[in-house]
Design a protein around this motif. Sequence first.
Motif, PDB file in Angstrom:
ATOM      1  N   ASP A   1     -15.669  -5.641 -25.894  1.00 19.88           N
ATOM      2  CA  ASP A   1     -15.251  -6.415 -24.717  1.00 19.88           C
ATOM      3  C   ASP A   1     -15.471  -5.569 -23.451  1.00 19.88           C
ATOM      4  O   ASP A   1     -16.007  -6.049 -22.454  1.00 19.88           O
ATOM      5  CB  ASP A   1     -13.774  -6.813 -24.856  1.00 19.88           C
TER       6      ASP A   1
ATOM      7  N   HIS B   1     -17.865  -6.209 -20.257  1.00 12.79           N
ATOM      8  CA  HIS B   1     -17.407  -6.171 -18.849  1.00 12.79           C
ATOM      9  C   HIS B   1     -18.379  -5.349 -18.008  1.00 12.79           C
ATOM     10  O   HIS B   1     -18.764  -5.742 -16.906  1.00 12.79           O
ATOM     11  CB  HIS B   1     -16.002  -5.558 -18.731  1.00 12.79           C
TER      12      HIS B   1
ATOM     13  N   HIS C   1     -18.708 -14.279 -20.891  1.00 14.19           N
ATOM     14  CA  HIS C   1     -17.313 -14.666 -20.713  1.00 14.19           C
ATOM     15  C   HIS C   1     -17.173 -16.167 -20.488  1.00 14.19           C
ATOM     16  O   HIS C   1     -16.158 -16.761 -20.853  1.00 14.19           O
ATOM     17  CB  HIS C   1     -16.668 -13.858 -19.587  1.00 14.19           C
TER      18      HIS C   1
ATOM     19  N   CYS D   1     -17.386 -12.428 -27.131  1.00 15.69           N
ATOM     20  CA  CYS D   1     -18.187 -11.869 -26.021  1.00 15.69           C
ATOM     21  C   CYS D   1     -19.269 -10.945 -26.577  1.00 15.69           C
ATOM     22  O   CYS D   1     -20.397 -10.939 -26.097  1.00 15.69           O
ATOM     23  CB  CYS D   1     -17.302 -11.082 -25.059  1.00 15.69           C
TER      24      CYS D   1
HETATM   25 FE   FE2 Z   1     -13.416  -9.704 -21.604  1.00 16.57          FE
END
Ligand code: FE2
Length: 407
Positions: free
Chosen positions: A219, A223, A288, A306
């Motif tokens: 994750d 990002h 996302h 994701c």
């Molecule tokens: Fe996230």
Amino acid sequence: MPGDSKIHHCLYFLRATQTDKQESLNMFTFNLPTTWIHGIGAIQKIPGLLQELHCTSPLIVTDRRLIDLEGFSRITRDLADSHMGYEIFGGATKEPTVTGFTEAAAKLDLKKYDAIIAVGGGSVIDTAKGLRVIARFGGVITDYAGFGKIPRPTGIPLIAVPTTSGTGSEVSDGAVFTDEAKKTKFAVGGLYNFPTIAVTDPAMTVSMPPFVTAVSGIDALVHAVESYISKHASTVTELFALEAIRRIGSTIETAFRNGSDIEAREQMQLGATLAMVSTVNAKLGFCHAIAMPLCALYGLPHGQVCGVVLPGVLEYNADVVPKKVEKIARILGMVSQDETYTASLFRQRLQELIDEKLGLKVRLMEHGYTEADNEAIVKGTLGSFQSQNNPRTISPEGIINITESIV
Ligand SMILES: [Fe+2]
């Protein structure tokens, strides 16, 4: 020949127009209102920080499974030694719901506390953010759904101590809640929702089991990657994002295989927080956006979804931001400097890391997927606010292609 220079000029012009358009040329605002304290043993600074903030009665918000951990006991012992009148709320749950949160907030006498310390993963920190808002302004959490609904600073310091390296909630203004009645998730965000201080202590993350390490670590990588290629990326966010990609990429497998490797844990923690510093300013994208309907439909963990869509999403975006995608491949060490890069080669190797090496492979069929779901997936993806930040316009065909890659 004079013609040659003209041709060269034309070729140069063609090449120039093929570069990633938004590369560092946009006007930007960079926001980092949270003080960030990092290092092994950083949790020992908490009593001193509270004293500096003139606070003596903190509420510790946590997940009760963490209370027995050595790191947690260390925090409470230090607070007791400093004569702090702390209390513990251990009822923060994974993915807080409106009902659960409202019940918890009603049980607590929130006026008693002059600070909040959140010790836990993203859900715990998000719960603490919500409690701080309710403590100051009252009402219910849905009153603050959206961006900028918190009217003023709460005046209640929030110290966030993450125990997973993933969400980056310790430096973000977002807090995500599930509205069970509407079967949706919503975020509370805005300038007054940032934690006051983030204390990232890698020793607090060693207890994370391998699956959580993989899911939260991927994750964080997503990002970093999505904020790096975002339409809103800036010179400053790119610095944070690339550094996050480098640190997470070089250590995620080690942290996954050997959770007690404190050096790998430290790199992962730095990477996750750096990634969110970039994300808060540059926003996220396709991964996302599509994760919203996929998680809602199949109950899969956010980070896992994701992650498994990332290889396809990067190949999709490679048409529009080719240099950036190649740079990510090189920094991750997935395509070496001696090798000829192609977006599909990168996709294949990234998929191998996520699906096989980290064991995150998803087959939607096993979770009840049928083709009839495509409509809801397309609608949910395009309806997500994250979809607007993706460098390449997200098409319904693109969404279906990505979905089918994990069917
Ligand atoms: Fe996230």
